[in-house]
Design a protein around this motif. Structure first.
Motif, PDB file in Angstrom:
ATOM      1  N   MET A  40       0.843  -1.192   0.000  1.00 27.19           N
ATOM      2  CA  MET A  40       0.000   0.000   0.000  1.00 27.19           C
ATOM      3  C   MET A  40       0.880   1.244   0.000  1.00 27.19           C
ATOM      4  SD  MET A  40      -2.803   1.624  -0.012  1.00 27.19           S
ATOM      5  CE  MET A  40      -4.011   2.716   0.761  1.00 27.19           C
ATOM      6  N   ARG A  41       0.806   2.024  -1.092  1.00 26.17           N
ATOM      7  CA  ARG A  41       1.637   3.214  -1.226  1.00 26.17           C
ATOM      8  C   ARG A  41       0.819   4.441  -1.604  1.00 26.17           C
ATOM      9  NH1 ARG A  41       6.295   3.903   0.923  1.00 26.17           N
ATOM     10  NH2 ARG A  41       6.881   5.275  -0.791  1.00 26.17           N
ATOM     11  N   LYS A  42      -0.467   4.430  -1.294  1.00 32.18           N
ATOM     12  CA  LYS A  42      -1.313   5.596  -1.547  1.00 32.18           C
ATOM     13  C   LYS A  42      -0.935   6.712  -0.583  1.00 32.18           C
ATOM     14  CE  LYS A  42      -5.014   7.974  -2.910  1.00 32.18           C
ATOM     15  NZ  LYS A  42      -4.605   9.248  -2.271  1.00 32.18           N
ATOM     16  N   ASP A  43      -0.711   7.897  -1.118  1.00 32.78           N
ATOM     17  CA  ASP A  43      -0.360   9.038  -0.279  1.00 32.78           C
ATOM     18  C   ASP A  43      -1.567   9.524   0.521  1.00 32.78           C
ATOM     19  OD1 ASP A  43       2.271   9.131  -1.086  1.00 32.78           O
ATOM     20  OD2 ASP A  43       1.923  10.601  -2.664  1.00 32.78           O
ATOM     21  N   PRO A  44      -1.316  10.138   1.708  1.00 36.10           N
ATOM     22  CA  PRO A  44      -2.402  10.827   2.404  1.00 36.10           C
ATOM     23  C   PRO A  44      -2.937  11.952   1.525  1.00 36.10           C
ATOM     24  CG  PRO A  44      -0.464  10.533   3.808  1.00 36.10           C
ATOM     25  CD  PRO A  44      -0.036  10.210   2.398  1.00 36.10           C
TER      26      PRO A  44
ATOM     27  N   ASN B  74       1.904  -1.669   4.529  1.00 34.46           N
ATOM     28  CA  ASN B  74       1.707  -1.995   5.924  1.00 34.46           C
ATOM     29  C   ASN B  74       0.270  -2.467   6.134  1.00 34.46           C
ATOM     30  OD1 ASN B  74       4.348  -1.341   6.901  1.00 34.46           O
ATOM     31  ND2 ASN B  74       3.817   0.812   6.691  1.00 34.46           N
ATOM     32  N   SER B  75       0.029  -3.178   7.210  1.00 31.09           N
ATOM     33  CA  SER B  75      -1.278  -3.803   7.413  1.00 31.09           C
ATOM     34  C   SER B  75      -2.380  -2.757   7.551  1.00 31.09           C
ATOM     35  CB  SER B  75      -1.248  -4.677   8.668  1.00 31.09           C
ATOM     36  OG  SER B  75      -1.327  -3.886   9.829  1.00 31.09           O
ATOM     37  N   GLY B  76      -3.600  -3.185   7.214  1.00 28.83           N
ATOM     38  CA  GLY B  76      -4.736  -2.286   7.321  1.00 28.83           C
ATOM     39  C   GLY B  76      -4.924  -1.752   8.727  1.00 28.83           C
ATOM     40  N   GLN B  77      -4.798  -2.628   9.712  1.00 32.46           N
ATOM     41  CA  GLN B  77      -4.993  -2.179  11.092  1.00 32.46           C
ATOM     42  C   GLN B  77      -3.910  -1.195  11.510  1.00 32.46           C
ATOM     43  OE1 GLN B  77      -5.764  -5.253  13.945  1.00 32.46           O
ATOM     44  NE2 GLN B  77      -5.529  -3.891  15.700  1.00 32.46           N
TER      45      GLN B  77
ATOM     46  N   GLY C 165       8.745   5.741   8.442  1.00 33.71           N
ATOM     47  CA  GLY C 165       9.670   6.861   8.336  1.00 33.71           C
ATOM     48  C   GLY C 165       9.545   7.722   9.576  1.00 33.71           C
ATOM     49  N   LEU C 166      10.567   7.704  10.410  1.00 32.64           N
ATOM     50  CA  LEU C 166      10.563   8.522  11.623  1.00 32.64           C
ATOM     51  C   LEU C 166      11.065   9.908  11.275  1.00 32.64           C
ATOM     52  CD1 LEU C 166      12.249   6.027  14.147  1.00 32.64           C
ATOM     53  CD2 LEU C 166       9.902   6.025  13.254  1.00 32.64           C
TER      54      LEU C 166
ATOM     55  N   GLU D  98       7.199  12.804  14.142  1.00 34.81           N
ATOM     56  CA  GLU D  98       6.173  12.049  13.431  1.00 34.81           C
ATOM     57  C   GLU D  98       6.657  10.627  13.206  1.00 34.81           C
ATOM     58  OE1 GLU D  98       4.617  13.710   9.820  1.00 34.81           O
ATOM     59  OE2 GLU D  98       4.360  15.716  10.671  1.00 34.81           O
ATOM     60  N   VAL D  99       5.697   9.711  13.001  1.00 30.77           N
ATOM     61  CA  VAL D  99       6.003   8.344  12.584  1.00 30.77           C
ATOM     62  C   VAL D  99       5.162   8.072  11.343  1.00 30.77           C
ATOM     63  CG1 VAL D  99       6.076   5.905  13.211  1.00 30.77           C
ATOM     64  CG2 VAL D  99       6.410   7.647  14.983  1.00 30.77           C
ATOM     65  N   ASN D 100       5.776   8.115  10.180  1.00 35.11           N
ATOM     66  CA  ASN D 100       5.068   7.973   8.917  1.00 35.11           C
ATOM     67  C   ASN D 100       4.976   6.507   8.516  1.00 35.11           C
ATOM     68  OD1 ASN D 100       4.878  10.963   7.763  1.00 35.11           O
ATOM     69  ND2 ASN D 100       6.833  10.726   8.805  1.00 35.11           N
ATOM     70  N   VAL D 101       3.732   6.040   8.282  1.00 34.31           N
ATOM     71  CA  VAL D 101       3.529   4.630   7.943  1.00 34.31           C
ATOM     72  C   VAL D 101       2.719   4.442   6.663  1.00 34.31           C
ATOM     73  CG1 VAL D 101       3.700   3.885  10.348  1.00 34.31           C
ATOM     74  CG2 VAL D 101       1.446   4.413   9.384  1.00 34.31           C
TER      75      VAL D 101
END
Length: 315
Positions: free
Chosen positions: A84-88, A113-116, A270-271, A280-283
């Motif tokens: 999953m690589r869709k941007d916010p 990364n997982s849905g949850q 990405g921290l 931030e913690v980018n996931v």
């Protein structure tokens, strides 16, 4: 291995700097079969999770870099890995996609990364799991509380909880003549929750992106350095990216965060670190692969595909 990339439209990619393209290129070089779809291509029909995906071929031509052929409706379970690589922004459509991913994972589909994790680990709020690593922070939609926080800190950053690339981030002080209107705007008149953090002056030396892959930090961070009097270091806001070896403090922060990332099934994060603070913690779709690769020669995309292969069991 069949890998399905879920992302923004391919024509929007800037391949000279795109981390998702770097992943695709590395996977293709290893002989993995690539497919592509957008979030809206996923559906649930007759109790089955399906996706309208095309076979993706990388042409090697910078101007016409891909072919997307034979778009077919097929089960998500037909793929060994879904990346999953869709941007916010993380809006309702993004939320619905993560919920479909969770259903798919119950069927044995491996999503990264997982849905949850994408739902539960909001990129701004996630830092609150590590209070010892962060600067003074307030999360609220109450304009009076936010104003009091700014007055207490004297210099603060205000940001929405669902943005990316430095969008809608404000640096404010108590005597800012626009403080009231900024608070009204960013909170939608008190209807939207935002984050306020004490301004960290070390931003002048760069907002560092530390990539953590399968719980292990990449040896180089990308320091995104503000330019031309800008407060934000984000590359999308004009920041200059400079790859640097991780400092002792960078490694300390990564070591503190990594076990929680592993526990939640977050293969890539990405921290963001300013000075000695985690911000931030980018996931959702962490970036900066290409900049680090180009400046250091370290194959960051290779590290990610190594981890993906291990997670799927093909390594």
């Amino acid at each position: 291995m069949r890998i399905l990339f879920i992302a923004d439209p391919l024509e929007s990619f800037k391949i000279y700097k795109d981390s998702t393209f770097a992943m695709m290129e590395e996977a293709a070089s290893r002989g993995h079969a690539l497919s592509f779809a957008e979030p809206g291509d996923i559906s649930l029909e007759g109790g089955r999770l399906l996706v309208d995906a095309c076979n993706l071929t990388l042409t090697g031509d910078k101007a016409d870099w891909y072919r997307c052929d034979n778009k077919l409706r097929q089960p998500l379970a037909a793929f060994n890995a879904v990346v999953m690589r869709k941007d916010p922004p993380f809006d309702l459509e993004y939320l619905y996609t993560t919920q479909l991913f969770s259903l798919a994972e119950k069927e044995g589909v491996k999503v990264f990364n997982s849905g949850q994790a994408l739902r539960d680990f909001n990129e701004k709020l996630a830092i609150l799991n590590f209070p010892e690593l962060i600067a003074p922070t307030l999360v609220s939609c109450d304009m009076a509380r936010l104003k009091a926080f700014v007055r207490l800190q004297q210099d603060a950053i205000l940001k929405p909880l669902d943005g990316m690339g430095g969008s809608s981030i404000f640096r404010v002080t108590p005597d800012d003549p626009n403080l009231n209107v900024i608070l009204e705007s960013i909170t939608h008149e008190g209807a939207r929750t935002v984050m306020a953090q004490r301004y960290i002056p070390e931003i002048r030396d760069g907002d560092k992106r530390i990539l953590v892959i399968d719980g292990v930090p990449v040896d180089y961070a990308l320091a995104r350095i503000p330019q031309g009097g800008e407060t934000r270091g984000n590359l999308a806001a004009g920041g200059r990216g400079e790859a640097r070896p991780l400092s002792a403090r960078d490694r300390e922060i990564a070591a503190a965060v990594a076990p929680e990332l592993k526990r939640r099934g977050i293969l890539l994060a990405g921290l963001d670190v300013i000075g000695s603070y985690l911000t931030e913690v980018n996931v959702t779709s962490p970036t900066c692969f290409r900049e680090i690769m180009d400046q250091t020669g370290l194959n960051v995309a290779g590290l990610f595909i190594d981890a993906l292969e291990r997670a799927v069991g093909t390594a």
